[in-house]
Design an enzyme around this catalytic site. Structure first.
Site, mmCIF file in Angstrom:
data_model
loop_
_atom_site.group_PDB
_atom_site.id
_atom_site.type_symbol
_atom_site.label_atom_id
_atom_site.label_comp_id
_atom_site.label_asym_id
_atom_site.label_seq_id
_atom_site.Cartn_x
_atom_site.Cartn_y
_atom_site.Cartn_z
ATOM 1 N N HIS A 8 -109.822 6.814 120.388
ATOM 2 C CA HIS A 8 -110.809 6.591 119.337
ATOM 3 C C HIS A 8 -110.328 7.121 117.992
ATOM 4 O O HIS A 8 -109.374 7.891 117.919
ATOM 5 C CB HIS A 8 -112.171 7.202 119.693
ATOM 6 N N HIS A 87 -110.394 12.133 112.245
ATOM 7 C CA HIS A 87 -109.303 12.414 113.180
ATOM 8 C C HIS A 87 -108.968 11.173 114.003
ATOM 9 O O HIS A 87 -109.716 10.202 113.996
ATOM 10 C CB HIS A 87 -109.660 13.579 114.117
ATOM 11 N N GLU A 136 -106.614 14.720 117.854
ATOM 12 C CA GLU A 136 -107.254 15.156 119.090
ATOM 13 C C GLU A 136 -106.438 14.625 120.258
ATOM 14 O O GLU A 136 -106.035 13.472 120.274
ATOM 15 C CB GLU A 136 -108.685 14.607 119.171
#
Length: 149
Positions: A8, A87, A136
């Protein structure tokens, strides 16, 4: 360590409700999950699905809104009042192997490994060590463990 798929892109927003309208009306999104509070990280989260190709799962947009002024996201929105890309998140097969891999390379890991919005272990890497991008790292969800609503 082997890099997995892009899971994502995190998008900070002052209002998930307004962002949902944008993704639905402007971008034509049809699958938008119910938002929920991730109190341990001080944010409200809502996933927007993008379609994959040839029956594959697409990349999600993770809308993130601060739960209050003490949220780690509050500083980002002070600098970027309209919101924006916060992010990117990549999947890995084994979170502990990935953490060790990045530590051995001298990359700065922000905080401990914790459970993220998909219900799987995650950690973040410092943007200065990742070409300016907060990154992440997320353990690939096991069958049936993927968050959905």
């Amino acid at each position: 360590m082997k890099l997995g798929r892009l899971n994502h892109i995190g998008v900070a927003t002052p209002s998930i409700a307004d962002s949902i309208v944008h993704y639905r009306e402007t971008m034509g999104a049809t699958k938008i999950h119910e938002s929920f509070d991730l109190e341990a990280q001080g944010v409200k989260v809502c996933f927007v699905d993008t379609p994959g190709q040839n029956g594959t799962e697409g990349t999600q947009i993770e809308l993130i809104e601060p739960l209050g002024p003490g949220s780690p996201l509050a500083n980002f929105l002070e600098k970027n009042p309209a919101g924006g890309q916060h992010h990117i998140c990549f999947e890995v097969e084994d979170i502990e192997d990935a953490r060790k891999w990045f530590e051995e390379q001298g990359k700065r890991i922000l905080g401990t490994t914790r459970i993220g919005a998909h219900g799987t272990p995650i950690f973040f890497l410092h943007p200065k060590d990742m070409m300016g991008q907060l990154t992440e790292i997320m353990e690939t969800p096991k069958e049936g463990a993927h968050w959905s609503n």
